[in-house]
Design a protein around this motif. Structure first.
Motif, PDB file in Angstrom:
ATOM      1  N   LEU A 143       0.796  -1.295  -0.106  1.00 12.64           N
ATOM      2  CA  LEU A 143       0.005  -0.011  -0.105  1.00 12.64           C
ATOM      3  C   LEU A 143       0.914   1.257  -0.291  1.00 12.64           C
ATOM      4  N   TRP A 144       0.523   2.279  -0.603  1.00 10.17           N
ATOM      5  CA  TRP A 144       1.314   3.368  -0.699  1.00 10.17           C
ATOM      6  C   TRP A 144       0.857   4.591  -0.181  1.00 10.17           C
ATOM      7  N   THR A 145       1.559   5.529   0.434  1.00 14.39           N
ATOM      8  CA  THR A 145       1.166   6.869   0.545  1.00 14.39           C
ATOM      9  C   THR A 145       1.987   7.869  -0.301  1.00 14.39           C
ATOM     10  N   THR A 146       1.481   9.083  -0.473  1.00 11.55           N
ATOM     11  CA  THR A 146       2.246   9.970  -1.322  1.00 11.55           C
ATOM     12  C   THR A 146       3.821  10.076  -1.191  1.00 11.55           C
ATOM     13  N   HIS A 147       3.895  10.022   0.240  1.00 16.19           N
ATOM     14  CA  HIS A 147       5.419  10.237   0.637  1.00 16.19           C
ATOM     15  C   HIS A 147       6.132   9.019   0.185  1.00 16.19           C
ATOM     16  N   ASP A 148       5.625   7.633   0.238  1.00 14.02           N
ATOM     17  CA  ASP A 148       6.377   6.579  -0.119  1.00 14.02           C
ATOM     18  C   ASP A 148       6.524   6.656  -1.368  1.00 14.02           C
ATOM     19  N   VAL A 186      -3.087  -0.954  -5.573  1.00 16.39           N
ATOM     20  CA  VAL A 186      -3.322  -1.520  -7.016  1.00 16.39           C
ATOM     21  C   VAL A 186      -4.079  -2.715  -7.002  1.00 16.39           C
ATOM     22  N   PRO A 187      -5.330  -2.593  -7.445  1.00 14.50           N
ATOM     23  CA  PRO A 187      -6.154  -3.851  -7.671  1.00 14.50           C
ATOM     24  C   PRO A 187      -5.868  -4.808  -8.562  1.00 14.50           C
ATOM     25  N   GLU A 245      -9.412   6.174 -13.513  1.00 13.00           N
ATOM     26  CA  GLU A 245      -9.501   5.196 -14.375  1.00 13.00           C
ATOM     27  C   GLU A 245      -9.724   3.896 -13.649  1.00 13.00           C
ATOM     28  N   GLU A 246      -9.763   3.730 -12.077  1.00  7.60           N
ATOM     29  CA  GLU A 246      -9.922   2.656 -11.289  1.00  7.60           C
ATOM     30  C   GLU A 246      -8.881   1.638 -11.459  1.00  7.60           C
ATOM     31  N   LEU A 247      -7.567   2.372 -11.877  1.00  7.82           N
ATOM     32  CA  LEU A 247      -6.365   1.558 -11.957  1.00  7.82           C
ATOM     33  C   LEU A 247      -5.592   1.560 -10.527  1.00  7.82           C
ATOM     34  N   VAL A 248      -5.944   2.282  -9.599  1.00  8.07           N
ATOM     35  CA  VAL A 248      -5.520   2.610  -8.260  1.00  8.07           C
ATOM     36  C   VAL A 248      -6.905   2.677  -7.579  1.00  8.07           C
ATOM     37  N   GLU A 249      -7.052   2.187  -6.223  1.00  7.79           N
ATOM     38  CA  GLU A 249      -8.231   2.610  -5.426  1.00  7.79           C
ATOM     39  C   GLU A 249      -7.507   2.937  -4.145  1.00  7.79           C
TER      40      GLU A 249
END
Length: 213
Positions: free
Chosen positions: A25-30, A65-66, A52-56
């Motif tokens: 899972l990602w934060t902007t900082h990461d 990323v699904p 575009e539902e490529l990240v959620e």
């Protein structure tokens, strides 16, 4: 006048590759830290991908990323091996295997892609051109004892940025392979014949923990 898509830049490619290469899972900082691009760019790209539902969103300020394969295919719509990389064609009198052995022992920056790299993970990948990323094809050709050719048996590819070298894999011999996500993206967009991507795609779907950190 046409404008360049914000998803087609080198900075966006670094973000795509981070999202593809890591199972997290990602934060902007990461993403800023891993991709090495400004926070403003990260937010802009992530917002576009979210639409575009490529990240959620998984939590406030956290994305996932699904489908990595869906994300990779979207990246291929923006950046294509046969279109966005300068290619030159070469031959060697020694054959592909001795060439790769030589490449591994020289200090020239490189990352092998295409079928040769894919076969390292998916041996069923059909044979194709020997594709090597390197910053200066002419200088590399001199060191690797290549001569210009019309055939496409050996392709030296000069990328516009460093994303193709990012998180490359080093073999026991010292040869650098482009990361699996980069290799698959190249196979899907012209680095080999049609269908050459299928064995690597299958391997990546079955062995996600082996190539996503």
């Amino acid at each position: 006048m046409s404008t360049i898509s914000p998803l087609a830049s080198d900075a966006a490619s670094l973000i795509f590759r981070a999202l593809l290469d890591f199972r997290t899972l990602w934060t902007t900082h990461d993403l800023v830290t891993t991709a090495g691009v400004p926070a403003q760019t990260v937010r802009r790209v992530v917002n576009l991908l979210e639409r575009e539902e490529l990240v959620e969103r998984r939590a406030p300020g956290v994305i996932g990323v699904p489908s990595w394969l869906g994300l990779l295919r979207r990246w291929n719509e923006e950046v294509r091996f046969g279109r966005d990389v300068r290619l030159t064609y070469w031959r060697t009198k020694h054959g592909a295997k001795p060439l790769l052995e030589r490449v591994a022992t020289t200090p020239v920056r490189h990352a092998v892609s295409g079928a040769c790299a894919a076969q390292m993970w998916a041996p069923a990948t059909p044979a194709g051109p020997t594709v090597i990323y390197t910053p200066d094809a002419r200088a590399a050709a001199m060191v690797w004892e290549l001569v210009p050719a019309r055939s496409k048996s050996i392709i030296l590819a000069e990328p516009s940025g460093d994303v193709v070298y990012t998180r490359s894999r080093k073999t026991d011999s010292g040869l650098r392979l482009a990361a699996p996500a980069q290799v698959l993206a190249d196979l899907l967009t012209g680095a080999a014949s049609a269908g050459a991507d299928e064995p690597l795609t299958h391997w990546m779907l079955q062995h996600e923990l082996e190539w996503r950190y």
